[in-house]
Structure formats: C-alpha cells, structure tokens
Design a protein around this motif. Structure first.
Motif, PDB file in Angstrom:
ATOM      1  N   ALA B 406       0.831  -1.199   0.000  1.00 20.65           N
ATOM      2  CA  ALA B 406       0.000   0.000   0.000  1.00 20.65           C
ATOM      3  C   ALA B 406       0.868   1.252   0.000  1.00 20.65           C
ATOM      4  N   ALA B 407       1.948   1.208   0.818  1.00 19.43           N
ATOM      5  CA  ALA B 407       2.834   2.367   0.863  1.00 19.43           C
ATOM      6  C   ALA B 407       3.479   2.599  -0.487  1.00 19.43           C
ATOM      7  N   ASP B 416       6.741  -1.891  -8.038  1.00 25.68           N
ATOM      8  CA  ASP B 416       7.337  -2.479  -6.830  1.00 25.68           C
ATOM      9  C   ASP B 416       6.271  -3.130  -5.956  1.00 25.68           C
ATOM     10  N   ALA B 417       5.115  -2.470  -5.912  1.00 22.70           N
ATOM     11  CA  ALA B 417       4.030  -3.023  -5.112  1.00 22.70           C
ATOM     12  C   ALA B 417       3.638  -4.400  -5.647  1.00 22.70           C
ATOM     13  N   LEU B 593     -10.042  -1.242  11.408  1.00 22.82           N
ATOM     14  CA  LEU B 593      -9.574  -1.709  10.100  1.00 22.82           C
ATOM     15  C   LEU B 593      -8.059  -1.794  10.058  1.00 22.82           C
ATOM     16  N   PRO B 594      -7.555  -2.775   9.331  1.00 25.70           N
ATOM     17  CA  PRO B 594      -6.108  -2.837   9.133  1.00 25.70           C
ATOM     18  C   PRO B 594      -5.636  -1.592   8.375  1.00 25.70           C
ATOM     19  N   LEU B 595      -4.374  -1.252   8.625  1.00 20.73           N
ATOM     20  CA  LEU B 595      -3.851  -0.005   8.059  1.00 20.73           C
ATOM     21  C   LEU B 595      -3.930   0.020   6.534  1.00 20.73           C
ATOM     22  N   TYR B 596      -3.579  -1.134   5.924  1.00 21.19           N
ATOM     23  CA  TYR B 596      -3.578  -1.139   4.444  1.00 21.19           C
ATOM     24  C   TYR B 596      -4.965  -0.858   3.890  1.00 21.19           C
ATOM     25  N   LEU B 597      -5.993  -1.312   4.626  1.00 20.94           N
ATOM     26  CA  LEU B 597      -7.358  -1.110   4.158  1.00 20.94           C
ATOM     27  C   LEU B 597      -7.753   0.354   4.320  1.00 20.94           C
ATOM     28  N   GLU B 598      -7.331   0.939   5.430  1.00 26.91           N
ATOM     29  CA  GLU B 598      -7.602   2.370   5.636  1.00 26.91           C
ATOM     30  C   GLU B 598      -7.012   3.178   4.487  1.00 26.91           C
ATOM     31  N   ILE B 599      -5.762   2.865   4.142  1.00 30.57           N
ATOM     32  CA  ILE B 599      -5.095   3.596   3.067  1.00 30.57           C
ATOM     33  C   ILE B 599      -5.859   3.369   1.757  1.00 30.57           C
TER      34      ILE B 599
END
Lengths: 877, 626
Positions: B406-407, B416-417, B593-599
C-alpha cells in the motif's frame, strides 16, 4: 521387512557399571568413518570405524548428557551435566585440552584419556538439560526453579568470550519439580528433546542431520504446523518435547527478546500436542514415495524433504502428523496416534519412511509409508497419501539398545544402524531395504550367517542373565518373607511357655572417665529354630518417667534401632545402652526399656520389586516402592523391663572382700571435687551446714508394712534358713547388680547410694500390728526408706511399693485367703486417704494457677499431705 | 548412642563459634572478591564455591541444637546464603521461603515452644518469633535482617498483605498504625549491627533501601497504568529520590515523563525524558515515550525523528551486565508487560511503528522506504537478532507485506508493489487452498467452500489497484474479480480452523470483510465506468451499497453513475439517503480496520464528494421548483 535378517557386527565394548548402562543419556553419532559415543558417564569416545579402534577418549568434569556434531565446522558440542556446554575442535584435539595433565594413571589403556580443559566450556550453566546447535545459533533448554526456559544464543566457538551473546529467551511451561533434597538438584529421569525444523531451500543453513538435531519439512506441513509468519520468514522452528509430554514449537526468528522486551510465551510458544508421557524422540519421515525429481537429481539423503512429523513417547505412544487437503481444498492436518510396545529407550529415523525404536526386549522397525501395511479392509477408499491406520512393528532381534542412529555410510539399498547396548557394546546393524530373494548359499554367506547366529546367541544370553538375576532376587525376597511370617506366628501365638526369641534386660553401673553411667544390657536370644536374617532390626525404646518436680513435662523417649544381621538358631546378641544419668546428673527413675523386633518390608521386598534390569521402566521402581510406605513392616514386641531405684542403688560399703571398694564418682562432678571428697572421708564427723542439717532437719522417711505371713509365703523357696528381714532385703535387691554381695551377708538394713549421689538407707524390722485384726495382733515387716533427698526417697518408696503390688497380685492368684480384718478401721483409713487425695488434687490445681510466692506455700502443704499419705497406717496382708 | 553434646566445655564452644564466624567472614570476603572480578568462568566457579561453603556451614550449624549464643551467627549465615542464591538465580523460589522458615523454627526451638507452631503458616511463625525475640534482644538485629529478606520475597511474589503485617510488627505493632506500605517501609529502622558481628553480603538497612525503591516504583507504575495519575506521580518521585541504580533511574524518569504527559504537562514531561536520555544505558523507553509526546503535541517531524532514533537505539547490541551479588531493586520488579508504558519492544517493532506512522502521516515515500528496509531485514535472515513483530500486539507478517504494498502504491511505485504482492503469494503458496480444485468445486457449486484467509483477497485487491495505477484496466479488473471471488467464499468463521495461523483472527472481523468487499466492488465499478461500461459499473456500485450501506463512497459513486445514466428518480432516492446519513453523527467505522485497508479506502474516496453532492441537490431541486 520381516524377511530382513539384520547383520550385526560388534565393534567395541565400553566400560559399563554393574547392572548395565542407564537409558536416556547415552548418545551415538557418526560422521564419515568416525563414531562419537557417550555412555552416560563422563567420557566421550571417538571410534574409528575403518581402523576399528578407539582414537580418543575425552574426559569431562561430569556426566555427558548430549552430543551434537557440527560437521562443517568440525566442532563437537557436548552437554555436561551441571556444568554447561563444551566445544571440542575435532581438527586439533590437542588445542582444546591441556597437554600437561594427560592422564598417567590410566596408562594401561591403549588410548589416551584426554581431560577436557575448563576453558573449552563455551556456555557455563548448571541448569541446562538439552541443546541443539545450528550453523550460527545455539538453542538451549534450561530447567528453572519452576519452569523450562528456552534460550537462544549466537553460536559460541572455541576460544571466544565465555558468555555468548544471548539473543532471546522464553519460558515454556511450568513443571512439577522432581521431589528430592530441597536445594539440591536431582538428576532428571528423562531429558527434554530439542530439534530444529526448517523449510526446504531456506537460507538458514541446516542439513547436517547427524543424530537428532535438524531436519527439513516440506512447505505444506511446515506452514500448517507453524503458521504463515514462519513460512513467510523462512525461519527455522525449534521443536521441543518435554518430559511431561508436551510438544511445543518456537519460531526461531521471533525469539528475540531483551530485558525491556521480555519474551511473551503466549505469542512465542505454540503447543502442538500433548503426548501425556515423556517425549523420547522427535523425527521426520518421508512417507510418500520419492517423486521423480528426487530420483533424477540423486538428492543426497540429507536433503530429503520430510512430509511427516513424528514424536514418540516413553510408553510407546507415537504421534504422526501429515498435511492433507480436505474435500473443499483446505489444507488440514492429519493426526494419527499409534501405540508401539514400550517402554521405549531410544529411537531413530533416517530419511526414509521407517522409524527404528528400541525397547528392553527388542529393536523394532515400523514403516509409515503408504502401502507398507495391508490396508484396512473396512476402509478400502482411504484417501491416497494418508497415514496407515495401524502399524506392525517388525523385530530386528537385538535387545536392550540404549541409543541408535542411522549411519549415512550405508551402501545403496541398505540401512546401517549404529547402536549401543546396555552392556556397553557398540555395534552396527545392516538391514537391506528390499526383501532378498532366495539365494544360493556361498561360503562367504554361510560364514556371515554363522556370525549372525553367534551374535544372536550373544544377545539372548545377555537377556537371560538379566532375567535370571531378577528371578533370583525375587526368590530370595520370598524366602525371607516366608521365614518372617513363620517367626511372627511363633512369637505371637506362644504367649505362655518359652518364646523362640527372647530379650532380657539387665542393668549395671559402668565406669566412664568422668562419671559412672547406668547401662542397660539387652540380650537377644534365639532359642527357636528360625534364623533372623536381613531385614530384621531390634528396636529398643527407653522411656523415662516424667519428673515429679515438673508437673507438665512428659517423659522423654529415646529409641535405638540395631540391625540384626543374621542371628542363627541358638545364638545370641548383646546390646548395651546408656540409661543415664545425663550431664546434669539427672536420672528420672523409673525408666522403662521396651524391646521389639521390626521387620522392614521395604528393605527386603523393595530390592526385589526394583527392576534388576535397568532397562525396564524406571517408573516401575518408584511406583512399587511408593506402595510400601517408609514405615511399613512387621513389629513384634519382645519384652518390657522397668528399671527402678532399687536396681540402681549402689553399695560402696558392702564391697566384697576380694574386690576393692570402688570410690563412687557422683555424676557430673569435677574430678577435683571428687578427689577432695575422697580426701575428706577419714574425718567421719560431718562438718558445718551438713551436720546442722543432720541434727535439726531429720531426713524424710517413708515406710511400708507387710504382713509377715504374706512375705513368708512369697519368699518361701528363697528363704531357706535366713531371717525374714534379711530375706526380704535380698528379695528387694534381687535385680540389683550387688545382689550377690547382699546374699553373702545377713543384713536387715543397708546403706546405698542413689544415682544422684545421695545416700539411701533401707531398714527392715519386724513389728506387731495390734488394732487391725480382730483375731489378734498381726506379725508384720516394716520396710523403712530414709534419704536426705526427698526425690530419691520417693523413688525408692515407689519402687518398693511396686514390688509389693506385684507380690500381692501373685499371691492373690494363688488364692490365699486374708485373715479377718476390722472393717470399721479399714474404712476409717480409707476415708482419711480419700480426704487427703482430694486435698492433693486441690493443691495441685492451685499450684498450676498460682504465682511463685504463694505457690511456695502450697508446695509445702502438698509435701506434707504426701507425707501423711505415705504414713504407715496400713499393713499389706 | 553418642551423647548429644561433644562440646564439653564452654571454652570449646566459644572457639568453635569463632571458627564458624571466621568461616562465614571468609566466605563473604570471597564473594566480594568474585563480585569485583568481572564475568568469567573463574568467577562463576568462585561464586559456586562460596555458595557451597555457606551451605556446608549452615548444615554444620543446623546439626546442633539451637542455642541463643549461636543463633545470631546461624541466622546471618542463612541470610548470606539466601542473598547469594537469589542473586545467582536472579529471583526468589520456594527454597528461600523454606530457608527462612527453617531459621524461624530454630529461633522458636530455643524458646521450647515449637511443638504446636509447626503447623502454622509463616506469618504466624513470624509473629511468635518476634514476640519471643522481645525477650532475646541479642537476636533482634539479625531477625530484622531475615525480615528484610522475607519482605523482599513477599514483595516479589506480591503478598503485600503479609508484608504490611510483618512491617507493622517490626515497627512496634501499635494498633491503628498506618496500612500504607510506603510509610511503613520508611519508618522501619533496623537496628545497627555491632562491630564484631559476622560479616554480611548486604545488611538490613541496605535491604530496606532496596525494598523502598522497588515498592515505590512498582506502585507508581501500577497507578500510572490504572490511571490514578497524581498518586503515580508522588510514588514515582519517591522512587526517584531513593537509592536508585542508573538503569532503573532511566525507567523511573521515563515513567514520570509518561505520567506528566498524560496529566497534560508536556513541557515538564519533556524535561524528565531528556534527563532519562542523559542517564544512558537504555535509550529505548524514553525515545518511545518522546515520540508519543510529540505525537500528542502534533509535531510530526519530531515524532518521526525520535522513532528513527529509537530504531537505531534498539539495533545496538545490549551487553548483559554482570549482576551484583546482592539483592538488587530489579530483582523485585515484575517483568515489563506490553501494557506498560516502558515496553519498547524490539527493533523490528520500532521500525514497523516508524513506517506505519509515516504512512499514516502521508509521507508515502519515506514510508515505502522504511517498509522496504523492514522487509529486506526480515526476509534476508542474515541478522539473527532481527525479529518480526509478534502477532498479538502488531499485525501479522502478511499484513506487513500488504502495508508495504500500500505504501509503495501510495508513493507511486506500482511495479514495486506488484513485486511485493507476488513475493507474498509465492512464499505462502503451499498454505493456500488448491486453487484449481477450488475453481472446479465452485463451478459444480455443490461442495463446501474453502475458507481462505482475508489477506489473500487483500493481495489481489492491492494488485488490482497497482494495475489501475499502471493503466492496465484489463489486468486490474481481473484482479478485482479474483479478489471478489475469494471474498465471497471467505465466510468469516468464528472457530479457528485447525492449526492455521492464528494471526488471521485479528483481520477476520466482520467489519473488515464488509469494507473489503465494498472496496473491491467500488474499485471494479470505477474501472468499468472508466472504460465506459456504465451498466456493469452500476451493478457493482449497487452491490457495494447493499453490502455496506454505511459506506458513503459507495452511495456517492452510485449516485454519480445513476446521474450519468440519467435515472433521476433512483438518483434522488440515493441522494436523500445520503443526506440523511450526513445528518447522523458520523460513525467511527475505521477504527478496527487494518492499516492497508484504511489507506486503500482513502484512494477510492472522492475528495470533492460534498461539493458535488450540493451541486447535485440544487440541480435536483430546480426541476421541482419549475
């Protein structure tokens, strides 16, 4: 499999203690031609298979519990009990040891015994119980006060800082400490098992599956058991089997802790299973047939990716775990528990689908591969790849193997086991993997066949000698029990008449340097036809009466136990015990000496119940002995003897002419005082205070009157022409050591010395009692006791009254009728006494509650009442 | 049969006593020599020898009947033995309790009142002994010494009630004395030892000081965690003012900083944290606390800087200190647990915290770099000291991968993702349900569906968005579809499935599943809409609104599509519903929510939602007015 005839070769014998080696601690491992071996003692042997000889023996400062070889680094790691982990470099054996003290005393041995230098200890820790070493890491398991603790270190090398960097630690689970001497750690019965599991192709180097230690599991099983995180990180996982049966795992890369971030067992440790019996072995098998890629690339055996994890418990419970997919495509674990014959001493597996396990009776092999056992007819549609529902162990006919490892040097198509037997013999055992077809017997094969048969006979004879020993021991115990039973019956049934075993007690004074001591001599005599053997003890209890001066103190009891070591028919044993007086000169009379025989079941039966064969279940011994409590046994009372004042009197004035009168040493007095005392003897005139006291304070007197008739009848046979008074005196002193001297003279009064050193005067004269009997005056004998010490006077009086009671009881049994008495008078006396007794009770009660000042007066009154009670107003008839 | 006493004359007794005292003093001196000789096997041997010597001496003394003249020496040896044993084992065990009890029984033996008291607990035993010792003044100093050890044992095992009673008795037992342990410890004044008394490893006063500090710190920390801040402050001040070794002082100062921060005194808190950092030894806890402080102050730059420093501080190898051969304050403290403000975790946890904070604060480039560093360190395996963030407090490993992806997408590095996602899938391929079998079963539609961890679907979701960023709609739509398929099969199960990784439990909340489904539907709808297939888009948006009625983005995208398709009535209904939702207080749905989902959700959120809504409303109203 059953057709596999194992070919056994003995390589070498190692010293083993009487009764064979102990299971659990010996280790054997093999690297190229070298065999490293520890037998559970403090030695580690290096044996060269090619040369067929021992090349080195290392001596450690304690028992060796575990070995592991790190082949690429040529380093041998050794766990030494209560010391820590040592590292030996195999390249330069002399570097790790001090050359200076190569043993000279073991000069007769063909190989050098090399003491290991203390500097070779790379991880000193007295609590370590297991370890496993990886390429760059060292994992240890230490026994904390209440918990097992797993620690991870950077792998220490020889010559480095002795305290390797600790990376992490986590506490596993609580355990109940083995009951032992508090504060002193006891050797654990079972050691925990550690091993390392890694993923195929992971960068964490592994692949030296020498002995137990490391193995590779295929990805699916690995992920299923240890989770996605461990799989993602490709981290090695440490599997740990504990003696309580718990099988847990720790992901190695997660085990990084510090003081500020201690390991959380809930996050780090996952419990996989509980075997409910000590875990002996953890291993991995390849149960599915080698896929084509393995065949084509000719993978070396250590790179086999196992697809089945097995854990084996001490009592034979085996757990096997495989990964499989369920109907909907989910990965699910397939668990199967098996029961193998136990107790299991050790086990090994070597890359294939077979697991070898050893019991005291046999070395067995089981195969978990598909199709190795006939499928259960009830379940014809078993999913392929599943575990077999049952296992049939095949015997290899080798008994009591304590440690086994699979040698990597076996030729293709064969498996070679290295094993160490309980007798300390190292052997190899070759098994062919395929059932050999019938072959023509050649000379060479006949030769081999004969050798095999011979070694088989050797095995059987080893086993037979074990069993014989056990049977002998049990027979002996049974014989002993039977005899004890007969003896008990004889002793308990013959209340009257002579008893087959008797114990008589006599007392005498003996001289010791500082003081004279009254000793009791117990004579144990065996007049029956039994013999007292091992297991019997003579228990003598000496019970002193409570001191009259201290109302509440209970009498003290001292017990002596003397083992009776073989007392045959007709023989006797004498035991002499000191009765006192103690340092302070006190001898609380009367003293009761009771003798009894005690037969300890534990001592006799315990030995037979304990397995003579050390390979058998070590728990059995504990359990059987637990059934026999510490005190369990048979107790046969023999005799009871009361030592009273009359037996302890000494008569210095009565010395027989031929023996010099021994100058009495009053107890616990200074030799100088004694000397001065003896010097003063010639001046008969008592001086100073003593004379005054003698003049104005008459000594306490007590007396007992007995009817002369009664005495005459009682002493009839002993009297024979002696006047009644002196016969009475003889009778009273019959049990005194000085009785012979008394007998030699005709005395009616005697001056004796009490144990406390005061004089006691016994005067016996005949009196006439007039007002008791209507028939006329009664002839009676008055026995008078006189002593300057009130206490001693009382004790003597008590002793005399005791004799009288015994005599009267005896006479009453012979049914002699008493003469007529004046009942009125008797009643009066009885009433008087009752009043006095009531007063005594009241006074004693008051004495308990009062303070010191007034209690003095009460005590005074109490003494008076006692005196009145003792007054000779009654005659014994 | 031997006579009980072989020490015939008083002279022999005295000389024996001297001999034993001399032995005790020699052993104590030996321990002190060992203390000063650094960490080495020789030292360990020396300490072990000393311990054995003390044990032997104690055995000798216990072999004789208890006697008042010998007892001071005997109890001193007992104390020395316990102190050495505890400092070696770094903790108290049941053995020490037994040793103390033995000592007390020996005292009572001289009083000839042992009989019935044997059955009583150690508390009663102390009562009787202290009662008896009022008669035996010569025993008092050594009994205070033993009491100090008992107090330490009870403090370490949390038997505070017993401890209070003991101290009350020691302080003279006036009824109605304070129950405040801190006060009791302060007023306890152990009598001084005489000059010719046998040597001790640590005297009663030293023990008292250690107890005082340890108790004050423990209490302060507990009060801090439970939230009674003013009392925590005073307890911690007490701990800081007492005898406090340097590493502990750092902890106390950090706790004070944490306490003051929570009380709303950031400036004073900062002063304490700086003092803690100056104390050296362990930088972790004060740096973590500083980052929390700056976060509270809203100073993102300083917060991230302190986190970076924290990562560096934790990478330094900590050297294990040589433990002193006395009872130290640290021995009496409980293990720091994750709830404590002083728990700073491991380096990887700190690194993860830094990376996730960067991501949350919108510093996507930094976040991506930190995540890549973290993954490299975790997967490289070259540094064994580097440990992954353990499951319960932080996210599990797959989630770290997802956050990294996500980052990277956020930073515009879609390629890269994709690599990160691919790596995750290959590494866990053996764990996933057999996909081919899965397809087959799904077509037949008969068999039970496999359960699949949520993070697997999330991988496809992120892959899809990466393709969106790479402007490859076909790939993107196929990934979104795969994600949706997996998601609709993944029914959240409460019961743990076999031995599958338990970290999935954290992610498998209903809310997360709903949001994931909505996000996947919206993403695919957006792609359909972008390629002009509005009907397909409408279908997805409708489903997403059904799936997650509270999701305003879903309704908004639906509204827009409806407007584009010119379906005014439906649009109006959606619009009213949206408006009604706006009136309601906004629900906090994202907290679990998990961080990746928030993002991810922030990506599909249209920033100009409100203005467009207003604009639409006016356009809706106009025709009505007309």
């Amino acid at each position: 499999m059953a057709g596999d005839a194992p070919r056994v070769h003995y390589l070498a014998g190692f010293s083993c203690p009487l009764g064979g080696l102990e299971a659990g601690k010996p280790r054997v491992l093999c690297h190229e031609a070298e065999v490293f071996l520890s037998t559970g003692s403090e030695f580690v042997y290096v044996y060269d298979q090619e040369g067929g000889l021992l090349t080195a023996v290392y001596r450690f400062p304690g028992q060796v519990w575990h070995l592991q070889l790190l082949a690429p680094h040529r380093a041998l790691y050794v766990l030494c009990a209560r010391r820590g982990i040592y590292c030996l470099s195999l390249d330069t054996p002399s570097r790790s040891v001090s050359q200076a003290n190569k043993d000279s005393e073991d000069g007769e041995l063909p190989y050098p015994v090399i003491p290991v230098d203390p500097d070779a200890c790379v991880l000193p820790d007295a609590t370590l119980c297991a370890f496993t070493v990886l390429d760059d890491m060292l994992v240890t398991l230490a026994q904390g006060p209440t918990q097992w603790k797993m620690q991870l270190f950077e792998r220490p090398c020889l010559g480095e800082d002795p305290q390797p960097g600790q990376v992490g630690e986590v506490e596993l689970s609580t355990y109940t400490p083995h009951p032992g001497i508090p504060g002193k750690p006891t050797a654990p019965c079972f050691l925990p098992v550690l091993c390392c599991v890694s993923l195929p192709g992971s960068r964490a180097p592994h692949g030296h599956p020498q002995g137990r230690g490391t193995f590779t599991l295929e990805e699916a099983l690995f992920g299923l058991l240890f989770g996605a995180d461990a799989t993602l990180l490709e981290s090695p996982v440490i599997l740990c089997g504990l003696p309580d049966g718990q099988l847990s795992c720790v992901v190695l890369r997660a085990l990084v802790t510090s003081r500020s971030a201690p390991g959380n067992p809930k996050a780090l440790v996952r419990i996989l299973h509980h075997l409910e019996e000590p875990v002996i072995f953890i291993g991995a098998l390849k149960t599915e047939p080698q896929a084509e890629e393995a065949v084509e690339s000719e993978l070396p055996s250590e790179e086999v990716h196992s697809d089945c994890l097995v854990a084996l418990g001490h009592d034979g419970r085996m757990l096997a775990i495989k990964a499989s997919w369920d109907e909907s495509g989910n990965l699910v674990p397939e668990l199967q528990e098996y029961c193998l014959p136990g107790p299991v001493l050790c086990a090994a597996c070597g890359g294939g689908s077979r697991i070898y396990h050893s019991t005291p009776l046999d070395l067995c092999v089981v195969d978990l591969a598909q199709g190795s056992t006939p499928l259960d007819p009830q379940q014809p549609n078993r999913a392929p790849g599943g575990l077999p529902p049952t296992l049939c162990p095949a015997s290899l006919s080798i008994c009591s193997v304590l440690t086994v490892s699979v040698s990597p040097r076996a030729p293709a198509g064969e498996t070679m086991l290295l094993a160490l037997s309980a007798k300390g013999r190292l052997m190899t055992c070759s098994l062919s993997c395929k059932t050999p077809g019938p072959t023509r017997m050649t000379a060479a094969s006949a030769d081999r066949k004969i050798k095999e048969l011979l070694s088989g006979i050797g095995d059987v004879s080893e086993r037979v000698s074990f069993l014989k020993k056990a049977v002998d021991q049990r027979n002996k115990a049974l014989t002993s029990l039977n005899e004890a039973m007969n003896l008990s019956c004889a002793l308990l049934s013959s209340r009257q008449g002579p008893r087959p075993i008797s114990c008589t007690t006599t007392t005498s004074w003996s001289r010791l340097p500082l003081q004279d001591v009254l000793t009791a001599t117990c004579l144990l005599e065996n007049s029956g036809d039994f013999s007292l053997d091992r297991g019997w003890t003579l228990c003598i209890q000496v019970l002193t009466s409570s001191s009259a001066l201290d109302l509440d103190a209970a009498g003290s009891a001292v017990s002596y136990t003397i083992p009776v070591d073989r007392l045959g028919p007709g023989s006797q044993r004498e035991v002499t015990l000191p009765l006192g007086p103690t340092e302070s000169g006190v001898l609380d009379l009367p003293v009761t000496v009771s003798c009894a025989l005690f037969y300890s079941l534990r001592e006799v039966v315990g030995g037979a119940l304990a397995p003579s064969d050390p390979l058998e279940d070590p728990f059995l011994e504990e359990h059987a002995l637990d059934l026999l409590p510490e005190q369990e046994g048979i107790c046969l009372p023999l005799s009871r003897h009361t030592v009273d004042m009359l037996q302890c009197l000494r008569f210095p004035g009565l010395a027989s002419p031929h023996a010099q009168a021994p100058s009495l040493l009053s107890p616990a007095c200074d030799p100088v005082d004694t000397f001065l005392e003896t010097c003063r003897v010639p001046s008969r005139e008592p001086a100073g205070l003593a004379s005054l006291r003698a003049k104005y304070l008459p000594p306490p007197v007590a007396s007992v009157q007995v009817s002369a008739e009664l005495l005459r009848m009682a002493l009839e046979d002993a009297r024979s022409g002696v006047p009644l008074c002196s016969a009475t005196l003889r009778w009273l002193l019959a049990e005194n050591a000085a009785v012979d001297t008394v007998k030699a003279q005709t005395l009616s009064s005697i001056q004796g010395v009490a144990p406390s050193g005061t004089d006691i005067h016994l005067i016996i004269h005949e009196v006439t009692v007039t007002d008791l009997c209507p028939a006329g005056p009664i002839q009676a004998v008055e026995i008078q006791v006189e002593s300057s010490s009130l206490a001693d006077m009382c004790r003597a009086h008590h002793a005399i009254v005791g004799r009288m009671q015994a005599m009267v009881r005896e006479q009453a049994a012979q049914n002699s009728s008493p003469p007529d008495l004046r009942m009125q008078y008797l009643r009066q006396i009885h009433a008087n006494h009752e009043v006095l007794l009531r007063e005594v009770q009241a006074l004693r009660d008051r004495l308990c509650t009062e303070d010191e000042a007034s209690s003095c007066a009460t005590a005074q009154r109490l003494l008076q009442v006692y005196k009145q009670l003792r007054s000779p107003s009654l005659v014994l008839l | 049969m031997a006579h009980p006493s072989f020490l015939g004359s008083p002279a022999a007794r005295a000389s024996c006593l001297d001999l034993w005292k001399e032995k005790n003093d020699r052993l104590v001196r030996q321990a002190k020599v060992a203390q000063d000789s650094g960490l080495s096997p020789r030292r360990q041997q020396l300490v072990q020898d000393t311990l054995e010597g003390l044990r032997e001496l104690l055995h000798t003394l216990h072999g004789l009947p208890a006697a008042v003249p010998v007892l001071p020496l005997e109890l001193t040896v007992t104390c020395n033995f316990i102190i050495l044993k505890v400092s070696l084992a770094q903790g108290f065990t049941e053995d020490q309790a037994q040793d103390i009890q033995r000592g007390l029984e020996r005292v009572l033996e001289t009083q000839e009142q042992l009989g019935p008291r044997l059955e009583q607990g150690i508390r009663k035993l102390w009562e009787s002994v202290l009662h008896a010792s009022s008669l035996l003044l010569e025993l008092l100093p050594v009994l205070h010494h033993l009491a100090g050890l008992q107090a330490a044992l009870w403090l370490s095992t949390d038997c505070l009630e017993d401890l209070t009673l003991l101290l009350q008795t020691l302080n003279g037992n006036q009824n109605g004395t304070s129950k405040d342990l801190l006060l009791l410890l302060k007023t306890w004044n152990p009598p001084a030892l005489e000059s010719d008394a046998p040597l001790t490893l640590q005297d009663a006063r030293g023990l008292r000081d250690v107890l005082l500090t340890a108790f004050a710190y423990r209490q302060g920390l507990q009060e801090l965690i439970s939230g009674s801040l003013p009392r925590a402050l005073s307890s911690l001040h007490e701990a800081a003012s007492g005898l406090c070794p340097r590493p502990l002082l750092v902890q106390v100062y950090t706790a004070l900083g944490s306490c003051l921060r929570k009380m709303g005194n950031p400036q004073r808190a900062l002063l304490y944290l700086i003092a803690a950092l100056k104390g050296g030894s362990s930088y972790g806890p004060p740096l973590l606390e500083a980052s929390r402080l700056y976060r509270q102050l809203g100073d993102t730059a300083a917060e991230l800087e302190s986190l970076e420093l924290l990562v560096k501080a934790l990478s330094a190898t900590h050297t294990s200190e040589v433990p002193q051969l006395i009872i130290e304050v640290e021995l009496l403290l409980p293990q720091p647990d994750p709830a404590s403000p002083l728990y700073c975790g491991t380096q990887s946890q700190a690194k993860h915290l830094l990376a996730s904070r960067c991501l949350q604060m919108g510093r996507a480039e930094d976040a991506a770099e930190h995540y890549l560093d973290l993954l490299a360190l975790l997967l490289d395996g070259s540094d064994p000291r580097f440990c992954p963030p353990p499951c319960p407090p932080g996210p599990c490993m797959p989630e770290v991968f997802l956050e990294a992806a996500a980052a990277l997408i956020q930073a515009g590095r879609a390629q890269d993702a994709l690599t990160v996602c691919e790596e995750l899938l290959t590494r866990t391929s053996s764990l996933l349900p057999k996909i081919s079998q899965l397809w087959g079963d799904a077509r037949k539609g008969t068999k039970k569906l496999p359960s699949c961890p949520l993070w697997v679907s999330a991988v496809y979701l992120l892959q899809g968005w990466a393709w969106v960023q790479l402007r490859t709609p076909k790939e993107a739509i196929s990934k979104f579809s795969r994600c949706l398929e997996l998601l609709f099969w993944a029914i959240p199960e409460d019961k743990e499935q076999g031995t599958a990784s338990k970290c999935e439990q954290g992610c498998r909340s209903d809310v997360a599943l709903q949001q994931l489904r909505a996000a996947a539907l919206i993403s695919r709808g957006l792609e359909w809409a972008a390629s002009g297939q509005d009907t397909k888009a409408l279908q997805d948006f409708l489903l997403s609104v059904q799936m997650c009625p509270g999701n305003r983005d879903a309704s908004f995208h639906l509204l827009q599509t409806l407007r584009r398709l010119d379906r005014r009535d439906e649009a109006t209904a959606v619009c009213w519903r949206l408006q009604a939702q706006t009136q309601l207080p906004q629900e906090e749905t994202t907290w679990s929510l998990p961080l990746y989902l928030e993002i991810y959700l922030s990506w599909i959120h249209s920033p100009d939602c409100e203005t467009l809504l207003e604009e639409f409303q006016t356009s809706l109203l106009e025709p009505h007015d007309l």
